[in-house]
Structure formats: C-alpha cells, structure tokens
Motif scaffolding. Structure first.
Motif, PDB file in Angstrom:
ATOM      1  N   GLN A 161      40.548  50.345  34.378  1.00 15.98           N
ATOM      2  CA  GLN A 161      40.714  49.185  35.553  1.00 15.98           C
ATOM      3  C   GLN A 161      39.095  49.225  35.987  1.00 15.98           C
ATOM      4  O   GLN A 161      38.844  50.221  36.427  1.00 15.98           O
ATOM      5  N   GLU A 218      44.034  32.217  35.208  1.00 17.17           N
ATOM      6  CA  GLU A 218      43.254  31.011  35.161  1.00 17.17           C
ATOM      7  C   GLU A 218      43.683  30.447  33.786  1.00 17.17           C
ATOM      8  O   GLU A 218      43.503  28.943  33.425  1.00 17.17           O
ATOM      9  N   GLY A 219      43.673  31.203  32.951  1.00 22.04           N
ATOM     10  CA  GLY A 219      43.854  30.788  31.562  1.00 22.04           C
ATOM     11  C   GLY A 219      45.230  30.544  31.005  1.00 22.04           C
ATOM     12  O   GLY A 219      45.746  31.421  30.744  1.00 22.04           O
ATOM     13  N   PRO A 272      46.878  37.329  38.756  1.00 23.08           N
ATOM     14  CA  PRO A 272      46.576  35.854  38.790  1.00 23.08           C
ATOM     15  C   PRO A 272      45.863  35.741  37.345  1.00 23.08           C
ATOM     16  O   PRO A 272      45.219  36.285  36.592  1.00 23.08           O
TER      17      PRO A 272
HETATM   18  C1  LIG Z   1      41.333  34.072  39.825  1.00 29.08           C
HETATM   19  C2  LIG Z   1      41.574  35.225  38.632  1.00 29.08           C
HETATM   20  C3  LIG Z   1      41.999  34.558  37.498  1.00 29.08           C
HETATM   21  C4  LIG Z   1      42.348  35.432  36.469  1.00 29.08           C
HETATM   22  N1  LIG Z   1      42.678  34.842  35.182  1.00 29.08           N
HETATM   23  C5  LIG Z   1      42.878  35.703  34.215  1.00 29.08           C
HETATM   24  C6  LIG Z   1      43.398  34.991  32.876  1.00 29.08           C
HETATM   25  O1  LIG Z   1      43.518  33.864  32.757  1.00 29.08           O
HETATM   26  N2  LIG Z   1      43.962  35.807  31.858  1.00 29.08           N
HETATM   27  C7  LIG Z   1      43.597  37.193  31.925  1.00 29.08           C
HETATM   28  O2  LIG Z   1      44.049  37.914  31.056  1.00 29.08           O
HETATM   29  N3  LIG Z   1      43.058  37.653  33.156  1.00 29.08           N
HETATM   30  C8  LIG Z   1      43.074  37.014  34.489  1.00 29.08           C
HETATM   31  N4  LIG Z   1      42.709  37.446  35.463  1.00 29.08           N
HETATM   32  C9  LIG Z   1      42.574  39.099  35.635  1.00 29.08           C
HETATM   33  C10 LIG Z   1      43.810  39.465  35.750  1.00 29.08           C
HETATM   34  O3  LIG Z   1      44.625  38.902  37.063  1.00 29.08           O
HETATM   35  C11 LIG Z   1      43.788  41.062  36.063  1.00 29.08           C
HETATM   36  O4  LIG Z   1      43.018  41.415  37.000  1.00 29.08           O
HETATM   37  C12 LIG Z   1      43.261  41.739  34.697  1.00 29.08           C
HETATM   38  O5  LIG Z   1      43.815  41.500  33.691  1.00 29.08           O
HETATM   39  C13 LIG Z   1      42.890  43.368  35.082  1.00 29.08           C
HETATM   40  O6  LIG Z   1      44.006  43.964  35.465  1.00 29.08           O
HETATM   41  P1  LIG Z   1      44.049  44.795  36.804  1.00 29.08           P
HETATM   42  O7  LIG Z   1      43.745  43.958  37.865  1.00 29.08           O
HETATM   43  O8  LIG Z   1      45.137  45.631  36.680  1.00 29.08           O
HETATM   44  O9  LIG Z   1      42.855  45.731  36.481  1.00 29.08           O
HETATM   45  C14 LIG Z   1      42.302  36.643  36.591  1.00 29.08           C
HETATM   46  C15 LIG Z   1      41.870  37.373  37.880  1.00 29.08           C
HETATM   47  C16 LIG Z   1      41.494  36.606  38.731  1.00 29.08           C
HETATM   48  C17 LIG Z   1      41.247  37.158  40.076  1.00 29.08           C
END
Ligand SMILES: Cc1cc2nc3c(=O)[nH]c(=O)nc-3n(C[C@H](O)[C@H](O)[C@H](O)COP(=O)(O)O)c2cc1C
Length: 64
Positions: free
Chosen positions: A52, A15-16, A13
C-alpha cells in the motif's frame, strides 16, 4: 467513507466503472451523473494483495 469507518466497515472508492450501466441499475435518469462508486464491506485480513502507498498525513492535513 469516514462515517463508514466509524461503523467498523471498510470502503473503496472507484471512478473506473460503466456509468451507463450503473445508472440503469439504480434506475437513475440518463441525464444524471454518477461520479463515484464506493464499495463497502468487512475487511479480510488476507485481502491486501500488494504494497500500500500512503502520502504522509503531514502533506494532506493542515491546521487552519
Ligand atoms: C477518487 C478515487 C477513485 C478511485 N478509483 C479507482 C478505480 O476506479 N479502480 C481502482 O482499482 N482503484 C481506484 N481507486 C483506488 C482504490 O480505491 C484503492 O485506494 C486502491 O485500490 C488501493 O488500495 P488501498 O487504499 O487499500 O491501498 C480510487 C481511489 C480514489 C481516491
């Protein structure tokens, strides 16, 4: 995202993002809102670049 995982794909996911550009890409009305973008794909075994962080499930899931 759980449904995606059930199909053996991974997702992320975000949001950015540039909401205006996403709406243009989707031909969505400018008055609409895009709250999240979810990328979907096949996991690359070398695709995890950093450590992570996971909140313990005991802090997230509660039996009701
Ligand atoms: C609601 C939500 C929005 C997110 N938005 C971004 C984002 O805009 N950019 C980003 O790099 N990671 C974002 N993340 C985090 C990534 O989805 C991801 O979880 C993160 O890069 C870490 O990776 P991993 O889940 O494999 O540890 C978001 C996570 C959540 C739950």
């Amino acid at each position: 995202m759980i449904a995606i995982a059930a199909q053996k794909y991974d997702s992320c996911p975000m949001e950015g993002f540039d909401e205006t550009r996403v709406k243009k890409l989707l031909n969505a009305p400018m008055c609409s809102r895009v709250v999240m973008v979810i990328s979907v794909g096949e996991r690359d075994q070398k695709g995890i670049w950093g450590e992570q962080f996971r909140v313990p499930k005991s802090e997230v899931f509660f039996k009701i």
